[in-house]
Design an enzyme around this catalytic site. Structure first.
Site, PDB file in Angstrom:
ATOM      1  N   ASP A   1       0.863  -1.172   0.000  1.00  0.00           N
ATOM      2  CA  ASP A   1       0.000   0.000   0.000  1.00  0.00           C
ATOM      3  C   ASP A   1       0.914   1.241   0.000  1.00  0.00           C
ATOM      4  O   ASP A   1       2.146   1.133   0.003  1.00  0.00           O
ATOM      5  CB  ASP A   1      -0.982  -0.026   1.185  1.00  0.00           C
ATOM      6  CG  ASP A   1      -2.214   0.825   0.912  1.00  0.00           C
ATOM      7  OD1 ASP A   1      -2.137   1.742   0.073  1.00  0.00           O
ATOM      8  OD2 ASP A   1      -3.259   0.600   1.539  1.00  0.00           O
TER       9      ASP A   1
HETATM   10  C1  BGC Z   1      -5.185   3.021   0.279  1.00  0.00           C
HETATM   11  C2  BGC Z   1      -5.484   1.970  -0.763  1.00  0.00           C
HETATM   12  C3  BGC Z   1      -5.414   2.584  -2.138  1.00  0.00           C
HETATM   13  C4  BGC Z   1      -4.049   3.199  -2.326  1.00  0.00           C
HETATM   14  C5  BGC Z   1      -3.836   3.788  -3.698  1.00  0.00           C
HETATM   15  C6  BGC Z   1      -3.915   3.774  -0.035  1.00  0.00           C
HETATM   16  O1  BGC Z   1      -3.699   4.838   0.820  1.00  0.00           O
HETATM   17  O2  BGC Z   1      -5.074   2.400   1.546  1.00  0.00           O
HETATM   18  O3  BGC Z   1      -6.739   1.389  -0.523  1.00  0.00           O
HETATM   19  O4  BGC Z   1      -5.669   1.615  -3.117  1.00  0.00           O
HETATM   20  O5  BGC Z   1      -3.872   4.210  -1.363  1.00  0.00           O
HETATM   21  O6  BGC Z   1      -4.522   4.961  -3.857  1.00  0.00           O
END
Ligand code: BGC
Length: 754
Positions: free
Chosen positions: A309
């Site tokens: 993430d």
């Molecule tokens: C979130 C994810 C998301 C990613 C990309 C993160 O901060 O937890 O769910 O897919 O960002 O935007």
């Protein structure tokens, strides 16, 4: 050093064992051809090129400084990313939603640069299209996942996935960071609305259907995208409710509940997965070799890749403090089993990883394994032949047909929770006062991940989509609708004016709401609905006019101290761009509500539990079994008609070994309207060596019945449906007595393994 050698040996072993699992599963000729191409490509790749494939940057790194204007690729930055660093993946928007033309220009530009690179490996662009292509101007916005779950119709999750896939591909993007397969069992958590609710069975069915919608039979289809299951695993259950804070969870529970939706998605063939940003029991998931390599890629036989993430490798150093330097963080994460790093702001991941490989601190086998997994997805998506398809190929983008699909999903999601004296449906010839912060905005119908990350900017709303107020005005005529806002989310604006406006109106519709938000910015201090909104309700209640609440919340906010003032309560969830219309149709009876809560709605902030709680949770301070006292129960939802359950019968009272138990039941529409009912089948294990839950959902089906019509339904369950995970982390089914519960009926049987 010892740890390092151990990790190295294990990762080589794991790589081998993944290979052998792969050999066991017969591959199609097409897949064999892909694996051959991957072998050939990897054989030609330098360390830099391999590490590049494992690197994912956010779009702003490749753009000119736009100062809030439209993002434009910066040729020098693009050259650096793609020619010098061979970056394999890019994600996100710069700030807000883009037009299709802009997407084609940006992604087209990146793919062009990639096609001029030495190995011509296309870029894999990924986006958070959580409830529709929410980062493309004019896209169809669906209800958020929690609302989709409330339909109890996997077909709606599939349809939402299919339309989203179409519109995401129509934005030149082949990869969607969705669905969330986390379980919504902690309502304080800011991302509760992104889940399919609290139950693993319902979540598994919904998640699997949504992936089917995204991926279809083949992700090379120009109308399909690669789904990304997230967030592996346990992310949704922070102990203190705040996003990205520690999770305390026994492995037994993780396996029995949280892993289940992922297992199904992996079996179904999903090939990308995002990792939980938090720690579990003291180990950040991004450093968890056991879960990422032994369980995910070993036991579950996952053939796809694991992306981190946002900035999570860096956070192993800066936040979690398990790595003394950023370089060590890279080593820990890659050896644990991450395949792609959502870096996303710079080239440090690439630089450190190249060094680590050259210093032999990270084995080339591990790098090759990661690159193989990433290339597999690029080949399967068909990106080498078609980095994107022509813009004209997607005439249905933002069409009325797609909007209708979103409307239907919203209509079946919205849940009627209270209807004293059958106040609803309302009479269309009467006058209505509409108040509250949710009355006249699309923000609180859509929530986070809408045109912007937090979903709070109104500048990009799709023209023509109706707020609740506008939908009521269209339905009833403006002369029958009076609007006074009363309060914002947390402040009085003109409550006294709202009170004065009641004269001459017959009903008051109070649109209670929560600001859109997501992730850390969505952290809250308590679950209570804001005081200003409660005061609005209390002031209006004194007028004696009947109140109907509409709840547009990201999670169940506590309303117990004002609920008594409501004659009707309608849970809207975050129903999307067509939610205003759907709500108006439900309030006035053009649609008979059929949604059912996919979570337990708590009565008090200090009484959070799920429907499948343990018997001990039911015992109150007075030693009576009254502690479990939710505001509204899981699976609850009223209709404008009535249903009767009868003739529950089991095919046997003694289920043995692997035999199947058939459960038959009749449900009859005993009212005077056509209506849909969700028949829910629960089992109850009376005694077990691990304390059993009071009941567990094992089947459901939504039936559509005319007045007087009856349906006979049959459900089948077997040994595995009665199983739980024991302290040795094995799924087992113990001999013993079980109940089957359907509606208000109960039947019993005995299970024996032999
Ligand atoms: C979130 C994810 C998301 C990613 C990309 C993160 O901060 O937890 O769910 O897919 O960002 O935007």
């Amino acid at each position: 050093m010892r740890k390092l050698i151990l990790l190295f040996t294990l990762s080589v072993m794991m790589f081998q064992s993944c290979q052998s699992t792969k050999e066991k599963t017969p591959m199609t000729v097409k897949d064999q051809a892909i694996e051959k191409k991957i072998d050939e490509l990897i054989a030609q790749m330098t360390v830099e090129e391999k590490v590049g494939q494992m690197t994912q940057l956010t779009l702003s790194v490749l753009c000119k400084d736009s100062l809030g204007g439209a993002p434009q690729l910066d040729p020098q930055k693009v050259e650096k990313a793609i020619k010098k660093y061979q970056v394999g993946s890019v994600l996100n928007v710069v700030q807000n939603t883009l037009s299709r033309d802009q997407w084609y220009e940006i992604i087209g530009g990146l793919q062009k640069e990639a096609s001029n690179s030495r190995l011509k490996i296309p870029v894999l662009y990924g986006i958070d299209a959580i409830h529709g292509a929410n980062y493309t101007v004019g896209a169809t916005l669906f209800p958020q996942e929690l609302a989709l779950a409330a339909t109890w119709q996997p077909a709606f999750a599939e349809k939402s996935g299919a339309v989203t896939a179409y519109e995401v591909r129509a934005s030149a993007t082949p990869w969607n960071f969705s669905p969330v397969l986390d379980l919504g069992r902690q309502p304080l958590w800011s991302r509760f609305f992104e889940t399919f609710g609290e139950d693993p069975y319902l979540t598994t069915e919904m998640g699997s259907a949504m992936i089917k919608g995204y991926e279809g039979d083949s992700i090379s289809d120009p109308e399909k995208v690669a789904a990304c299951m997230k967030h592996f695993v346990g992310y949704s259950f922070p102990f203190n409710g705040k996003d990205r804070t520690p999770i305390l969870m026994p492995d037994r529970l993780l396996k029995e509940y949280y892993l289940v939706p992922f297992e199904r998605a992996i079996k179904q063939g999903a090939l990308t997965l995002m990792i939980n940003s938090s720690e579990i029991n003291g180990t950040p998931m991004h450093a968890n070799y056991h879960m990422l390599t032994e369980v995910l890629k070993g036991e579950l036989g996952y053939q796809g890749f694991a992306v981190t993430d946002w900035e999570d490798i860096v956070m192993l150093h800066t936040i979690h403090k398990v790595a003394a330097t950023e370089k060590e963080a890279v080593k820990i994460a890659v050896l644990a089993g991450i395949d792609m790093s959502m870096v996303p702001f710079n080239y440090k991941f690439s630089d450190y990883l190249i060094e680590l490989v050259n210093e032999k601190q990270v084995p080339m086998e591990r790098i090759d394994d990661a690159v193989r997994r990433i290339l597999r997805v690029k080949f399967k998506l068909g990106l080498f032949e078609h980095p994107f398809y022509p813009k004209e190929r997607y005439p249905k983008f933002g069409s009325a047909e797609f909007a209708q699909a979103s409307y239907e999903a919203a209509s079946e999601a919205i849940t009627l929770l209270k209807n004293s004296n059958n106040i609803l449906p309302l009479a269309a010839d009467k006058k209505v006062l509409v108040v509250g912060p949710g009355a006249h905005t699309l923000n609180t119908l859509n929530g986070g991940w809408t045109h912007t990350w937090q979903g709070a900017d109104t500048a990009f709303h799709t023209a023509g989509k109706k707020t609740i107020l506008q939908a009521l005005e269209s339905k009833l005529g403006k002369e029958k609708v009076v609007h006074v806002q009363g309060t914002s989310i947390d402040k009085d604006i003109n409550t006294s004016k709202a009170v004065s406006a009641v004269s001459g109106v017959d009903y008051i519709i109070v649109c209670l709401a929560e600001d859109p938000s997501v992730e850390k910015p969505g952290d809250i201090q308590d679950l209570d609905l804001k005081q200003a909104q409660k005061e609005l309700v209390k002031a209006l209640a004194k007028t004696g006019k009947p109140l109907v609440f509409i709840l547009s919340f990201n999670r169940p906010l506590i309303i117990y101290d004002i609920e008594e003032y409501a004659s009707g309560v309608v849970m809207a969830y975050l129903p999307g761009d067509e939610g205003g219309r759907a709500l108006a149709d439900i309030l006035y009876g053009d649609v008979n509500p059929s949604g059912k809560l996919p979570f337990t709605y708590p009565r008090r902030t200090g009484s959070l539990y799920t429907y499948d709680h343990k018997f001990s949770e039911e015992k109150d301070i007075d030693y009576k079994y009254t502690a479990v006292n939710s505001q509204y129960a899981f699976g609850q939802g009223l209709s404008y008609t009535t249903f009767k359950y009868s003739d529950l019968s089991l095919s046997t009272s003694k289920l043995v070994g692997e035999d199947t138990l058939e459960i038959s039941v009749k449900v009859t529409n005993t009212g005077s309207r056509v209506g849909k009912e969700v028949v829910q089948v629960y089992t109850k294990d009376l005694y077990a060596s691990i304390t059993p839950s009071v009941k567990r959902l094992k089947g459901f089906e939504k039936v559509d019945l005319k007045p007087g019509e009856e349906a006979s339904l049959t459900f089948r369950i077997a040994k595995h449906d009665l199983a739980f995970v024991n302290n040795d982390l094995k799924w087992i089914t113990e001999d013993g007595d079980f109940d089957v519960l359907v509606g208000d009926l109960k039947a019993s049987f005995v299970y024996s393994n032999k």
